[in-house]
Design a protein around this motif. Structure first.
Motif, PDB file in Angstrom:
ATOM      1  N   VAL A 109       0.844  -1.196   0.000  1.00  0.00           N
ATOM      2  CA  VAL A 109       0.000   0.000   0.000  1.00  0.00           C
ATOM      3  C   VAL A 109       0.877   1.242   0.000  1.00  0.00           C
ATOM      4  O   VAL A 109       1.811   1.367   0.794  1.00  0.00           O
ATOM      5  CB  VAL A 109      -0.919   0.012   1.230  1.00  0.00           C
ATOM      6  N   ASP A 110       0.578   2.166  -0.913  1.00  0.00           N
ATOM      7  CA  ASP A 110       1.165   3.497  -0.866  1.00  0.00           C
ATOM      8  C   ASP A 110       0.230   4.356  -0.039  1.00  0.00           C
ATOM      9  O   ASP A 110      -0.852   4.756  -0.505  1.00  0.00           O
ATOM     10  CB  ASP A 110       1.309   4.055  -2.282  1.00  0.00           C
ATOM     11  N   CYS A 111       0.633   4.613   1.218  1.00  0.00           N
ATOM     12  CA  CYS A 111      -0.269   5.290   2.156  1.00  0.00           C
ATOM     13  C   CYS A 111      -0.627   6.700   1.701  1.00  0.00           C
ATOM     14  O   CYS A 111      -1.701   7.215   2.040  1.00  0.00           O
ATOM     15  CB  CYS A 111       0.367   5.340   3.540  1.00  0.00           C
ATOM     16  N   GLU A 112       0.275   7.338   0.955  1.00  0.00           N
ATOM     17  CA  GLU A 112       0.009   8.714   0.536  1.00  0.00           C
ATOM     18  C   GLU A 112      -1.123   8.769  -0.476  1.00  0.00           C
ATOM     19  O   GLU A 112      -2.050   9.574  -0.355  1.00  0.00           O
ATOM     20  CB  GLU A 112       1.275   9.324  -0.041  1.00  0.00           C
ATOM     21  N   SER A 113      -1.062   7.873  -1.505  1.00  0.00           N
ATOM     22  CA  SER A 113      -2.136   7.861  -2.503  1.00  0.00           C
ATOM     23  C   SER A 113      -3.243   6.896  -2.129  1.00  0.00           C
ATOM     24  O   SER A 113      -4.285   6.871  -2.785  1.00  0.00           O
ATOM     25  CB  SER A 113      -1.568   7.473  -3.864  1.00  0.00           C
ATOM     26  N   CYS A 114      -3.005   6.081  -1.097  1.00  0.00           N
ATOM     27  CA  CYS A 114      -3.971   5.065  -0.646  1.00  0.00           C
ATOM     28  C   CYS A 114      -4.352   4.131  -1.790  1.00  0.00           C
ATOM     29  O   CYS A 114      -5.528   3.817  -2.015  1.00  0.00           O
ATOM     30  CB  CYS A 114      -5.219   5.728  -0.066  1.00  0.00           C
ATOM     31  N   GLN A 115      -3.314   3.708  -2.534  1.00  0.00           N
ATOM     32  CA  GLN A 115      -3.511   2.812  -3.662  1.00  0.00           C
ATOM     33  C   GLN A 115      -2.544   1.635  -3.542  1.00  0.00           C
ATOM     34  O   GLN A 115      -1.434   1.767  -2.994  1.00  0.00           O
ATOM     35  CB  GLN A 115      -3.249   3.542  -4.988  1.00  0.00           C
ATOM     36  N   PRO A 116      -2.935   0.449  -4.066  1.00  0.00           N
ATOM     37  CA  PRO A 116      -2.007  -0.686  -4.061  1.00  0.00           C
ATOM     38  C   PRO A 116      -0.951  -0.517  -5.155  1.00  0.00           C
ATOM     39  O   PRO A 116      -1.236  -0.010  -6.241  1.00  0.00           O
ATOM     40  CB  PRO A 116      -2.918  -1.884  -4.338  1.00  0.00           C
ATOM     41  N   ILE A 117       0.276  -0.923  -4.868  1.00  0.00           N
ATOM     42  CA  ILE A 117       1.378  -0.827  -5.826  1.00  0.00           C
ATOM     43  C   ILE A 117       2.024  -2.197  -5.949  1.00  0.00           C
ATOM     44  O   ILE A 117       2.339  -2.848  -4.947  1.00  0.00           O
ATOM     45  CB  ILE A 117       2.429   0.200  -5.350  1.00  0.00           C
ATOM     46  N   CYS A 118       2.200  -2.643  -7.180  1.00  0.00           N
ATOM     47  CA  CYS A 118       2.823  -3.941  -7.415  1.00  0.00           C
ATOM     48  C   CYS A 118       4.321  -3.881  -7.110  1.00  0.00           C
ATOM     49  O   CYS A 118       4.993  -2.903  -7.450  1.00  0.00           O
ATOM     50  CB  CYS A 118       2.619  -4.381  -8.871  1.00  0.00           C
ATOM     51  N   VAL A 119       4.835  -4.898  -6.470  1.00  0.00           N
ATOM     52  CA  VAL A 119       6.279  -5.038  -6.223  1.00  0.00           C
ATOM     53  C   VAL A 119       6.708  -6.403  -6.745  1.00  0.00           C
ATOM     54  O   VAL A 119       5.922  -7.367  -6.719  1.00  0.00           O
ATOM     55  CB  VAL A 119       6.617  -4.899  -4.725  1.00  0.00           C
ATOM     56  N   PRO A 120       7.935  -6.523  -7.228  1.00  0.00           N
ATOM     57  CA  PRO A 120       8.368  -7.836  -7.741  1.00  0.00           C
ATOM     58  C   PRO A 120       8.505  -8.839  -6.601  1.00  0.00           C
ATOM     59  O   PRO A 120       8.890  -8.494  -5.485  1.00  0.00           O
ATOM     60  CB  PRO A 120       9.732  -7.523  -8.390  1.00  0.00           C
ATOM     61  N   PRO A 121       8.188 -10.094  -6.859  1.00  0.00           N
ATOM     62  CA  PRO A 121       8.344 -11.116  -5.818  1.00  0.00           C
ATOM     63  C   PRO A 121       9.825 -11.319  -5.511  1.00  0.00           C
ATOM     64  O   PRO A 121      10.702 -11.049  -6.332  1.00  0.00           O
ATOM     65  CB  PRO A 121       7.730 -12.366  -6.459  1.00  0.00           C
ATOM     66  N   PRO A 122      10.146 -11.792  -4.311  1.00  0.00           N
ATOM     67  CA  PRO A 122      11.558 -12.032  -3.965  1.00  0.00           C
ATOM     68  C   PRO A 122      12.143 -13.120  -4.855  1.00  0.00           C
ATOM     69  O   PRO A 122      11.463 -14.069  -5.231  1.00  0.00           O
ATOM     70  CB  PRO A 122      11.503 -12.475  -2.495  1.00  0.00           C
ATOM     71  N   PRO A 123      13.427 -12.986  -5.217  1.00  0.00           N
ATOM     72  CA  PRO A 123      14.041 -14.024  -6.069  1.00  0.00           C
ATOM     73  C   PRO A 123      14.169 -15.336  -5.316  1.00  0.00           C
ATOM     74  O   PRO A 123      14.320 -15.356  -4.088  1.00  0.00           O
ATOM     75  CB  PRO A 123      15.423 -13.430  -6.389  1.00  0.00           C
TER      76      PRO A 123
END
Length: 547
Positions: A109-123
């Protein structure tokens, strides 16, 4: 009556049609598509009743064969629910937010925009490499020759087979690792000038030298030293050496006939030590004299028998016990300069006092102002008598009563001392150069370049009770006190290793017994450190080398 019978017949026919439609599906027709099978190519085949719609044509047998139906598509996973955990964003704090469709399980969660943000999975974790297999190649050890060993877990790819103990041994040096020491200055020596009188920073009581000293010359004035501060870590050169520098490097070869694949092959010394290296006959590559276990370096830096590096600064103008055993005792005299910005001295090993078999051997570096490598600055005495060697490589002094030999391995400032069955010492006198002083802020002045010894030891008959700053690392019950991971691990114990004189055996850890024969000290710990090879094809329990 006839009408009733007609209607009943129509009902029966309709029922038969319904039953016919609700029966098994019509078998699928398949064909062989391979022209190599001419007898079956494009021939109509019908799927069997057990799989009327899921079969293929086997061209070889020309028969329909059932295949399993395709799996249904997996059900989509429910998107992961995430929350903002930062109380500074009250409108979004702890609000349930679902991950997007294109990253349903890996979002934040990006608390500032209150939107979900995709992150790459751990290698995924890397697959562990299998340990390297090594073999003993020395036919002199038939019980171990060509026997395979797997490298230990702590060095899975950098070990060698120790044929004597028939065990895999971690190699302290990996050819892929760069040297960690500063490069030796490659500038040419200054023009020849008459030597200074042979005054010593510290020498034992001995008769005057056999040859008279030459008169001193007026030293040249070097640039003013920079303010004292803690020494900087050595830097690694970022560019390859010039062709002139590469051509000036010493060429060395493997001299151990037990390694025929490398014997006699010549190599240039690395740029970090252009004139002080030897060939590692196992890996068949040149190695700096300092890159071996047991190193004693400038501002003394030690590498113990276990391969761990530590510093022992001692104190200027004092003597400390390096090695003490029942039949061998080696003290070192430290010279140095006080650093006003630090709580310790800058120190170097100026001389050694060696006791063995009721004999006393002294080797030291004479005090020198302006350094000239063509002038010999080694001071040697045996049982109080000065030793004068001609200034040529190969000149030798023999003391038959003690099986002692002293040989020049260069024209000046470098000798090899060996006592048969006990120890070997390679000693070289070197100065603190203006470059060294500038890099480390030693503050060297024009009246003294602090000539000192670079040393390389081999021990042939140490016992498990051996002690001393360096000797303790060869003890059978030694546990390192060095803190792993810090840049300059310092070993204390000045009081423990302090001696009252260069030939005194009164340090707190002394093991030396006057008159003890070599056989009395043969509690040799062959299990752990005996004949430590250090991946250099050379026998002996460890080495001590230069900065």
């Amino acid at each position: 009556m006839a009408h009733t019978s007609f209607m009943l017949l129509i009902g029966v026919l309709l029922l038969l049609v319904v039953l016919a439609k609700s029966g098994p599906p019509k078998p699928m027709k398949v064909k062989c598509q391979d022209k190599k099978f001419t007898g079956c190519y494009h021939r109509d085949l019908f799927c069997p009743y057990s799989c009327p719609r899921t079969c293929v044509a086997d061209c070889d047998s020309c028969q329909p064969i059932c295949v399993p139906p395709p799996l249904p598509p997996p059900k989509p996973r429910t998107p992961k629910k995430v929350k903002c955990q930062d109380k500074k964003f009250s409108s979004c704090y702890h609000k349930n937010i679902f991950c997007p469709v294109f990253c349903p399980r890996t979002c934040v969660v990006d608390c500032e925009s209150c939107q979900p943000i995709c992150v790459p999975p751990p290698p995924p974790p890397p697959n562990p490499r299998s340990p390297k297999k090594v073999k003993c190649q020395d036919k002199k050890f038939p019980h171990c020759y060509h026997k395979s060993f797997a490298c230990p877990a702590n060095c899975p790819r950098t070990c060698i087979a120790d044929c004597d103990s028939c065990q895999p041994v971690c190699s302290p040096l990996s050819p892929s690792l760069p040297p960690t020491l500063p490069p030796t200055p490659s500038s040419s020596p200054p023009p020849l000038s008459p030597p200074l009188p042979p005054t010593h920073s510290y020498t034992p009581n001995s008769p005057p030298p056999l040859s008279p000293p030459l008169p001193p010359t007026t030293p040249t004035t070097p640039s003013s030293p920079s303010p004292l501060s803690p020494p900087l870590p050595p830097s690694t050169p970022n560019s390859p050496p010039s062709p002139d520098q590469a051509a000036s490097r010493k060429r060395v070869s493997c001299k151990n006939k037990l390694y025929p694949q490398c014997y006699g092959q010549k190599y240039q010394c690395p740029s970090a030590c252009p004139n002080t290296c030897e060939v590692d006959c196992v890996t068949c590559s040149p190695v700096c004299d300092c890159n071996r276990p047991g190193a004693v370096c400038q501002d003394p830096r030690f590498v113990g028998a276990d391969g761990l590096t530590f510093y022992f600064h001692g104190k200027k103008d004092d003597d400390f016990c390096l090695v003490t055993d029942s039949n061998l005792h080696i003290n070192a005299h430290f010279i140095g300069r006080r650093n006003e910005n630090m709580k310790r001295d800058f120190t170097w090993v100026q001389s050694l006092g060696i006791l063995f078999n009721n004999h006393k051997l002294f080797i030291g570096a004479k005090k020198t102002s302006t350094w000239n490598n063509a002038l010999d600055r080694i001071d040697l005495t045996f049982d109080g008598q000065p030793i004068i060697l001609p200034n040529r490589e190969g000149a030798k002094y023999l003391e038959s009563n003690s099986s002692t030999s002293i040989t020049r391995n260069r024209d000046t400032n470098s000798v090899v001392i060996e006592v048969e069955g006990n120890f070997q010492i390679k000693a070289r006198v070197v100065p603190i150069t203006e470059k060294d002083s500038r890099i480390h802020n030693y503050g060297i002045t024009e009246d003294d370049c602090f000539a000192h010894l670079d040393l390389s030891f081999k021990f042939y008959s140490l016992s498990g009770e051996v002690n001393g700053v360096l000797g303790q690392t060869y003890g059978s019950n030694y546990v390192s006190r060095v803190k792993i991971g810090i840049e300059m691990p310092v070993l204390g114990g000045e009081r423990e290793f302090s001696s009252s004189d260069i030939f005194s055996t009164d340090c707190a850890v002394s093991r030396f017994s006057t008159g003890t024969t070599q056989l009395d000290s043969k509690e040799v710990f062959a299990d752990q450190y005996a004949d430590l090879k250090c991946a250099n094809g050379m026998d002996g329990k460890g080495v001590v080398c230069k900065r």
